[in-house]
Design a protein around this motif. Structure first.
Motif, mmCIF file in Angstrom:
data_model
loop_
_atom_site.group_PDB
_atom_site.id
_atom_site.type_symbol
_atom_site.label_atom_id
_atom_site.label_comp_id
_atom_site.label_asym_id
_atom_site.label_seq_id
_atom_site.Cartn_x
_atom_site.Cartn_y
_atom_site.Cartn_z
ATOM 1 N N MET A 131 80.516 -14.488 5.710
ATOM 2 C CA MET A 131 80.011 -13.165 6.068
ATOM 3 C C MET A 131 79.854 -13.075 7.581
ATOM 4 O O MET A 131 79.704 -14.084 8.274
ATOM 5 N N ALA A 132 79.895 -11.848 8.113
ATOM 6 C CA ALA A 132 79.772 -11.638 9.550
ATOM 7 C C ALA A 132 79.061 -10.322 9.816
ATOM 8 O O ALA A 132 79.119 -9.392 8.996
ATOM 9 N N THR A 133 78.375 -10.238 10.944
ATOM 10 C CA THR A 133 77.720 -9.003 11.367
ATOM 11 C C THR A 133 78.209 -8.633 12.758
ATOM 12 O O THR A 133 78.460 -9.496 13.591
ATOM 13 N N THR A 134 78.359 -7.334 12.995
ATOM 14 C CA THR A 134 78.715 -6.818 14.314
ATOM 15 C C THR A 134 77.847 -5.602 14.597
ATOM 16 O O THR A 134 77.449 -4.874 13.687
ATOM 17 N N GLY A 135 77.569 -5.367 15.887
ATOM 18 C CA GLY A 135 76.814 -4.196 16.294
ATOM 19 C C GLY A 135 75.315 -4.418 16.237
ATOM 20 O O GLY A 135 74.827 -5.507 15.952
ATOM 21 N N ASP A 136 74.594 -3.337 16.557
ATOM 22 C CA ASP A 136 73.141 -3.354 16.559
ATOM 23 C C ASP A 136 72.620 -2.122 15.830
ATOM 24 O O ASP A 136 73.275 -1.096 15.771
#
Length: 400
Positions: A131-136
């Motif tokens: 899994m990965a997260t991008t942004g705020d």
């Protein structure tokens, strides 16, 4: 002749030079380097490298790995940095430097993105999910769909615009479904199906300690999103379904089961082969208006994201999906987006999906493409609808 950094690979003289000085390499190592440089736009599968360099002579994976290690050493690279030669897990290798031709033109090879930190969680049946997260900002979860690879999607002309825009005002959560991308690929047949896919989404959400969020489901990911929203209505604030369907192909009437079997057969014989009938059919159904670059990325993503065996299992499982009985139980506000001339699945499936969910709103998109591309008018329309639906002002939409 290939130039990159301060190296020159001269195929006429069979020489590798760095800053004008000869670098000693064995003939097989030179051939491996040459093959990688000749194909900077795609992953060189292990079997392709073996056939190109050794022909019909049997060479073990360990021997190939040794030649890759020697090639990296010659380029002052190593397996940890992977500055110029990148390993694509269980698939092959790729040159990821910037090539200069004799005319001085630079060609930058597609490389894995590092802007989104990749983490792993383990589902209840022991499968490792990447899994990965991008942004705020507040979370926005995208249910996994076929043909993703977390390391490459942010550069793909098929996916990058969606990832970029949804990451502007949110923390976008993505993951590779089991059998695909960086998630575990060596699975049994029972690991492919709705129950397992919903369980993986639950694992990702729990692993990130998410409480409430909009949920996006694209293509067969829509059925997963619907099932999750029914099971966890307290967590899903908005349900966005794009190009999705409630019933797999075998439930769509006369001739559809036979068509599904034909697509399975095409997948079995042509997966990941750019000149195969499968590649042509696949691109024609998903992005019939795609540019050559977009089509090439889509076909390349086949090789990168999944094995042929898993692709067949995916195709069979998609045909058997059916969440129509769950649709009346959806209590989450729902937006259904579907391309008017989509063939995978057709617009009628999007209409049925919206009609079955209480209060759902259907938005037709004026395009032939199943996956809406950045350079077509349907894209800003689709993005504006999503942003307005989840509560963002239309003025925040990036200017194109």
């Amino acid at each position: 002749m290939y130039r990159f950094e301060d190296f020159v690979l001269d195929t006429d003289r069979h020489e590798l030079r760095r800053a004008g000085s000869l670098v000693g390499v064995e003939p097989q190592v030179f051939s491996v380097l040459q093959y990688l440089l000749e194909h900077p736009d795609r992953v060189a599968r292990k079997e392709d490298l073996l056939a190109a360099v050794w022909g019909t002579t049997f060479i073990s994976d360990a021997a190939l790995a040794t030649r890759i290690k020697e090639a990296r050493r010659a380029l002052a690279d190593d397996g940890r940095a992977q500055r110029l030669i990148r390993t694509v897990h269980r698939v092959g290798y790729r040159f990821v430097g910037t090539l200069r031709t004799d005319r001085g033109v630079e060609t930058e090879a597609p490389t894995p993105s590092r802007s989104g930190q990749v983490r792993f969680c383990r589902s209840a049946d022991g499968v490792s999910i990447a899994m990965a997260t991008t942004g705020d900002g507040p979370p926005f979860v995208k249910a996994a769909n076929w043909l993703t690879h977390l390391e490459y999607d942010e550069q793909s002309p098929v996916w990058r615009h969606l990832i970029r825009e949804l990451s502007r005002d949110h923390t976008l959560v993505r993951y590779d479904e089991r059998g695909c991308g960086l998630s575990d690929r060596e699975l049994d047949d029972e690991s492919f199906g709705l129950e397992a896919w919903v369980r993986d989404l639950e694992t990702v959400v729990d692993g990130l300690n998410l409480e409430r969020f909009p949920l996006l489901g694209i293509s067969q990911g829509g059925a997963v999103a619907v099932a999750y929203a029914v099971a966890h209505p307290e967590r899903v604030s908005h349900l966005v379904l794009h190009g999705a369907y409630a019933r797999g192909r075998i439930y769509r009437g006369a001739g559809q089961e036979e068509l599904n079997q034909a697509l399975v057969a095409l997948t079995s014989h042509g997966w990941g082969e750019a000149d195969s009938a499968h590649a042509q059919v696949f691109a024609a159904r998903l992005i019939p208006r795609g540019t050559p670059e977009q089509v090439r990325w889509l076909v390349d993503l086949q090789r990168i994201s999944a094995s042929r065996q898993n692709a067949v299992l995916f195709r069979r499982a998609f045909g058997q999906l059916n969440v129509e009985a769950l649709l009346p139980r959806v209590v989450t506000p729902t937006l259904v987006l579907h391309s008017r001339r989509d063939q995978a699945p057709p617009f009628e499936e999007g209409r049925r999906l919206a009609a079955g969910i209480p209060g759902a709103r259907l938005v037709p998109l004026d395009t032939d493409n199943h996956l809406v591309l950045e350079d077509e008018p349907a894209w800003p329309h689709m993005l504006a609808e999503i942003r307005e639906f989840v509560g963002l002002e239309a003025g925040a939409l990036a200017t194109r």
